[in-house]
Design a protein around this motif. Structure first.
Motif, mmCIF file in Angstrom:
data_model
loop_
_atom_site.group_PDB
_atom_site.id
_atom_site.type_symbol
_atom_site.label_atom_id
_atom_site.label_comp_id
_atom_site.label_asym_id
_atom_site.label_seq_id
_atom_site.Cartn_x
_atom_site.Cartn_y
_atom_site.Cartn_z
ATOM 1 N N VAL A 418 31.149 40.590 43.922
ATOM 2 C CA VAL A 418 30.018 40.872 44.801
ATOM 3 C C VAL A 418 29.059 39.688 44.871
ATOM 4 O O VAL A 418 28.522 39.357 45.939
ATOM 5 C CB VAL A 418 29.281 42.145 44.331
ATOM 6 C CG1 VAL A 418 27.947 42.313 45.036
ATOM 7 C CG2 VAL A 418 30.155 43.367 44.569
ATOM 8 N N ALA A 419 28.873 39.017 43.736
ATOM 9 C CA ALA A 419 27.909 37.921 43.686
ATOM 10 C C ALA A 419 28.380 36.699 44.463
ATOM 11 O O ALA A 419 27.551 35.936 44.985
ATOM 12 C CB ALA A 419 27.620 37.536 42.240
ATOM 13 N N HIS A 420 29.681 36.493 44.577
ATOM 14 C CA HIS A 420 30.170 35.218 45.105
ATOM 15 C C HIS A 420 31.113 35.331 46.296
ATOM 16 O O HIS A 420 31.543 34.302 46.836
ATOM 17 C CB HIS A 420 30.882 34.438 43.988
ATOM 18 C CG HIS A 420 30.036 34.217 42.772
ATOM 19 N ND1 HIS A 420 30.287 34.839 41.563
ATOM 20 C CD2 HIS A 420 28.929 33.470 42.583
ATOM 21 C CE1 HIS A 420 29.384 34.460 40.687
ATOM 22 N NE2 HIS A 420 28.549 33.640 41.275
ATOM 23 N N ALA A 421 31.463 36.522 46.724
ATOM 24 C CA ALA A 421 32.454 36.679 47.792
ATOM 25 C C ALA A 421 32.037 35.990 49.083
ATOM 26 O O ALA A 421 32.880 35.498 49.834
ATOM 27 C CB ALA A 421 32.721 38.159 48.053
ATOM 28 N N GLY A 422 30.738 35.930 49.344
ATOM 29 C CA GLY A 422 30.271 35.357 50.598
ATOM 30 C C GLY A 422 30.099 33.858 50.586
ATOM 31 O O GLY A 422 29.728 33.259 51.615
ATOM 32 N N LEU A 423 30.382 33.198 49.473
ATOM 33 C CA LEU A 423 30.217 31.751 49.369
ATOM 34 C C LEU A 423 31.421 31.026 49.970
ATOM 35 O O LEU A 423 32.463 31.626 50.230
ATOM 36 C CB LEU A 423 30.042 31.348 47.905
ATOM 37 C CG LEU A 423 28.866 31.984 47.154
ATOM 38 C CD1 LEU A 423 28.870 31.543 45.697
ATOM 39 C CD2 LEU A 423 27.542 31.629 47.813
ATOM 40 N N SER A 424 31.269 29.727 50.176
ATOM 41 C CA SER A 424 32.390 28.922 50.650
ATOM 42 C C SER A 424 33.501 28.939 49.608
ATOM 43 O O SER A 424 33.263 29.177 48.420
ATOM 44 C CB SER A 424 31.945 27.482 50.900
ATOM 45 O OG SER A 424 31.605 26.855 49.669
ATOM 46 N N PHE A 425 34.730 28.661 50.051
ATOM 47 C CA PHE A 425 35.871 28.725 49.136
ATOM 48 C C PHE A 425 35.683 27.866 47.878
ATOM 49 O O PHE A 425 35.871 28.359 46.762
ATOM 50 C CB PHE A 425 37.160 28.336 49.850
ATOM 51 C CG PHE A 425 38.298 28.059 48.908
ATOM 52 C CD1 PHE A 425 38.969 29.093 48.289
ATOM 53 C CD2 PHE A 425 38.677 26.746 48.615
ATOM 54 C CE1 PHE A 425 40.000 28.845 47.397
ATOM 55 C CE2 PHE A 425 39.699 26.492 47.732
ATOM 56 C CZ PHE A 425 40.361 27.544 47.125
ATOM 57 N N PRO A 426 35.323 26.577 47.996
ATOM 58 C CA PRO A 426 35.200 25.771 46.777
ATOM 59 C C PRO A 426 34.151 26.314 45.819
ATOM 60 O O PRO A 426 34.388 26.393 44.604
ATOM 61 C CB PRO A 426 34.818 24.379 47.305
ATOM 62 C CG PRO A 426 35.249 24.363 48.717
ATOM 63 C CD PRO A 426 35.061 25.765 49.200
ATOM 64 N N THR A 427 32.989 26.668 46.345
ATOM 65 C CA THR A 427 31.916 27.173 45.488
ATOM 66 C C THR A 427 32.317 28.498 44.857
ATOM 67 O O THR A 427 32.041 28.755 43.675
ATOM 68 C CB THR A 427 30.625 27.351 46.313
ATOM 69 O OG1 THR A 427 30.334 26.133 46.977
ATOM 70 C CG2 THR A 427 29.468 27.724 45.409
ATOM 71 N N ARG A 428 32.970 29.323 45.633
ATOM 72 C CA ARG A 428 33.407 30.633 45.143
ATOM 73 C C ARG A 428 34.421 30.475 44.008
ATOM 74 O O ARG A 428 34.329 31.139 42.964
ATOM 75 C CB ARG A 428 34.021 31.409 46.305
ATOM 76 C CG ARG A 428 34.398 32.841 45.993
ATOM 77 C CD ARG A 428 34.811 33.545 47.275
ATOM 78 N NE ARG A 428 36.076 33.054 47.814
ATOM 79 C CZ ARG A 428 36.282 32.729 49.086
ATOM 80 N NH1 ARG A 428 35.300 32.806 49.970
ATOM 81 N NH2 ARG A 428 37.475 32.313 49.490
ATOM 82 N N HIS A 429 35.386 29.581 44.189
ATOM 83 C CA HIS A 429 36.422 29.417 43.172
ATOM 84 C C HIS A 429 35.833 28.890 41.866
ATOM 85 O O HIS A 429 36.203 29.349 40.780
ATOM 86 C CB HIS A 429 37.524 28.485 43.672
ATOM 87 C CG HIS A 429 38.738 28.479 42.787
ATOM 88 N ND1 HIS A 429 39.498 29.604 42.563
ATOM 89 C CD2 HIS A 429 39.316 27.485 42.058
ATOM 90 C CE1 HIS A 429 40.493 29.314 41.738
ATOM 91 N NE2 HIS A 429 40.407 28.033 41.422
ATOM 92 N N LEU A 430 34.922 27.936 41.967
ATOM 93 C CA LEU A 430 34.310 27.406 40.756
ATOM 94 C C LEU A 430 33.434 28.451 40.075
ATOM 95 O O LEU A 430 33.347 28.500 38.848
ATOM 96 C CB LEU A 430 33.493 26.156 41.086
ATOM 97 C CG LEU A 430 34.318 24.936 41.503
ATOM 98 C CD1 LEU A 430 33.391 23.770 41.823
ATOM 99 C CD2 LEU A 430 35.307 24.545 40.426
ATOM 100 N N ALA A 431 32.772 29.289 40.873
ATOM 101 C CA ALA A 431 31.951 30.343 40.286
ATOM 102 C C ALA A 431 32.818 31.348 39.528
ATOM 103 O O ALA A 431 32.435 31.842 38.462
ATOM 104 C CB ALA A 431 31.159 31.052 41.374
ATOM 105 N N TRP A 432 33.987 31.637 40.046
ATOM 106 C CA TRP A 432 34.866 32.609 39.411
ATOM 107 C C TRP A 432 35.685 32.007 38.273
ATOM 108 O O TRP A 432 36.009 32.693 37.309
ATOM 109 C CB TRP A 432 35.822 33.202 40.449
ATOM 110 C CG TRP A 432 35.161 34.178 41.368
ATOM 111 C CD1 TRP A 432 33.973 34.815 41.182
ATOM 112 C CD2 TRP A 432 35.665 34.639 42.618
ATOM 113 N NE1 TRP A 432 33.692 35.643 42.231
ATOM 114 C CE2 TRP A 432 34.727 35.553 43.140
ATOM 115 C CE3 TRP A 432 36.808 34.367 43.368
ATOM 116 C CZ2 TRP A 432 34.898 36.206 44.354
ATOM 117 C CZ3 TRP A 432 36.977 35.011 44.576
ATOM 118 C CH2 TRP A 432 36.040 35.919 45.064
#
Length: 617
Positions: A418-432
């Protein structure tokens, strides 16, 4: 399997301190306790310690010197297609039955380009006296390690970093960019190490040192099949390719160990190993935990009963895991933030009492889409298209879920999604997939860091994520973890999923067959069902780990207070000290589970304390 080490004068006619060769070998004795050898002849000093697997006689001990071509070789690893190479070069006068000796006639015939013909895991050093050149090379997947340092007109090399940290040798200057990688990703990407004076040979490449200059040769090329070649991309072909890879790597004179979780990866490997060498020679090893969210012993026991193999559950508790932690910190000069190295080390210690070789499932998750993050990438676009009011309601409900120290809980996964699904792919992957350590932002922000790492979405997000994880997370974290943990126990680990045939198939597989609906590793599971009962294939895999969240509050509380004090954090100059202290406060109060970033910080602190200064040895 060996530890290799040496020094070569690339600008000097002799090495200055050949007496240090013995100390380098002592630092690697755990990698090869069965035999050793050394050769010192200007301008070369080569050494190797050996774990005798193939050709257990002293004739197979290294170094190998071909007096005709004047080629000197040391190699750590296993060459699975050595029998075929012996037939190809049958006229060569071999001195042993060793698999790695076949590298010499191959090099004589094809030079460095010949390394592409090797099927196996290897890290080698070769000196060509006629050309006066040193060659350092690693296998394409990066299973075996090799480090090097330029020092005083010489090149030093070794299988592990600590062998290079000799008194009067390369300085222990910390590489700031490597430290940022470690604290962001949880590992250091090749060719960097934590020391700016020491570098890692990149996977699938050879470094050629000649006349004081170094040239990098990508000898292996791409693992991909040519565009448009769709041959062998069906599930039946996948089953056959994996079966063949296991059969090749299951060759050993004694019993064979398998690190078994009960999940599809180890179940498939164990099934094919039993068919290749018989159930009486296959021995499963599983880590047992008291916390059911970490324990996989029941699933592995189901597999062992189905196959009729011997099965050992290695019981782990806070005491044994803490002892493993301090052993790793003391003896491995690389910070490894993956807590799974601790039960892996305990598994390796237990296995080494019964077997010399184990098979593990490394590579399957990255190649075939096995991580929950891949599900997140697949569903992020759909979630982002929901009305804002709906997403706000979902986020509010998820935020109310209580934090837990359980392994990869649904609460944790939902909050991350929920926190990161809306981010860009690179940012999302690093967050996860990153550590979540709050770094100072004066150097680069998350987006810029992602670009620096070459993380970008090119088409399907699952394919982009899995390719990045294969090149980095697998190579620079998981394989490091397995190699160091097993070799500390003088145990050889092999990874059938990293066979070139399996890798090529996976990298050309349609991403929709990797993650389908809510099922990860869909194609691999379908392939496994041809050989393994469906009830075993569909068992839930938890992944090997330890209860870090609880430890940080209890068992390791004093270490956390010492290594993550404001004074030490501020002295590093890399962190937002207030943010780290807030993470620690929230974690200890139970307001949130910040185990991942706090563990990465703690491992960095341990490493700095043990290895980060000149007197650390």
């Amino acid at each position: 399997m060996c530890g290799i080490y040496g020094m070569v004068g690339v600008r000097t006619p002799v090495v200055r301190c050949p007496q240090l060769l013995e100390q380098m070998g002592s630092a690697l004795r755990h990698r090869g306790p069965d035999g050793s050898g050394a050769l010192v002849t200007p301008p070369v000093a080569f050494g190797a310690t050996r774990l005798r697997i193939v050709d257990p006689t002293p004739a197979g001990d290294q170094p190998f010197l071909d007096p005709v071509s004047q080629v000197l070789l040391v190699c750590n690893g296993e060459i699975y297609n050595a029998p075929a190479l012996r037939r190809r070069y049958s006229s060569y006068r071999y001195r042993s039955e060793s698999d790695v000796e076949t590298i010499i006639p191959l090099y004589r015939d094809k030079g460095v380009a010949g390394f592409a013909d090797l099927r196996g895991m290897f890290a080698l050093a070769l000196y060509d006296f006629r050309k006066r050149q040193l060659v350092l090379a690693r296998d394409p997947a990066g299973e075996k390690p090799l480090f090097h340092a330029r020092y005083g007109g010489e090149v030093w090399f070794a299988s592990e970093v600590q062998a290079l940290l000799q008194p009067g040798g390369p300085r222990r200057t910390i590489d700031r960019a490597a430290a940022l990688d470690l604290l962001s990703l949880g590992y250091v990407r090749e060719p960097r190490t934590m020391f700016s004076t020491i570098r890692k040979v990149e996977a699938g490449t050879a470094l050629v040192f000649s006349d004081g200059h170094a040239t990098k040769i990508v000898y292996h090329g791409s693992d991909r099949l040519p565009d448009g070649d769709a041959s062998g991309r069906n599930v039946d072909s996948l089953a056959a390719i994996v079966r063949a890879a296991v059969q090749v790597q299951a060759t050993t004179s004694g019993s064979l160990g398998i690190f078994a979780s009960g999940g599809v990866d180890s179940s498939l490997i164990a099934t094919h190993a039993v068919r290749a060498i018989g159930r009486d020679r296959v021995h499963l090893f599983t880590a047992g935990f008291s916390d059911p969210s970490y324990d996989e012993s029941a699933s592995a026991a189901n597999l062992a009963r189905h196959l009729g193999t011997e099965h050992t559950v290695v019981r782990t508790d806070d005491r044994s895991l803490t002892e493993a932690l301090y052993t790793i910190v003391e003896r491995v000069a690389e910070p490894i933030t993956d807590p799974a190295i601790l039960p892996t080390y305990l598994l390796a210690g237990a296995a080494s009492r019964d077997v010399r070789v184990v098979l593990s499932g490394e590579g399957a998750d990255e190649l075939f889409g096995g991580y929950p993050t891949y599900l997140g990438h697949r569903w992020s676009a759909s979630y982002s298209r929901l009305p804002r009011a709906v997403r706000r309601s979902v986020a509010g409900a998820v935020a109310k879920l209580p934090a837990t120290d359980r392994k990869v809980s649904l609460e944790f996964l939902l909050k991350q999604f929920v926190a990161h699904a809306g981010l860009s792919f690179p940012t999302r992957h690093l967050a996860w997939f990153g550590t979540g350590v709050p770094l100072r932002t004066t150097r680069d922000d998350v987006t810029h860091t992602a670009e620096r790492w070459g993380l970008s979405e090119t088409g399907d997000p699952v394919q982009s994520a899995s390719e990045f994880d294969y090149r980095t997370y697998l190579r620079d974290n998981l394989l490091v973890k397995v190699d160091r943990a097993t070799m500390l126990c003088s145990l050889e680990a092999r990874a059938p999923f990293l066979d070139p045939g399996v890798v090529r198939f996976a990298q050309t597989l349609d991403p929709a067959l990797k993650v389908r609906g809510l099922t990860t590793k869909w194609a691999l599971k379908r392939a496994a069902e041809r050989d393994v009962p469906r009830r075993i294939v569909r068992q839930t895999k938890r992944g090997l780990s330890v209860p870090v969240g609880r430890w940080l509050k209890t068992t390791l509380r004093e270490d956390v207070d010492r290594l993550l004090s404001r004074e030490r954090l501020d002295a590093c100059g890399l962190f937002s000290v207030d943010a780290v202290c807030q993470l620690l406060s929230e974690h200890r109060s139970g307001a949130a589970n910040h185990a991942r970033p706090l563990w990465a910080l703690l491992m960095y602190g341990y490493w700095l304390e043990r290895w980060g200064s000149e007197d650390g040895s």
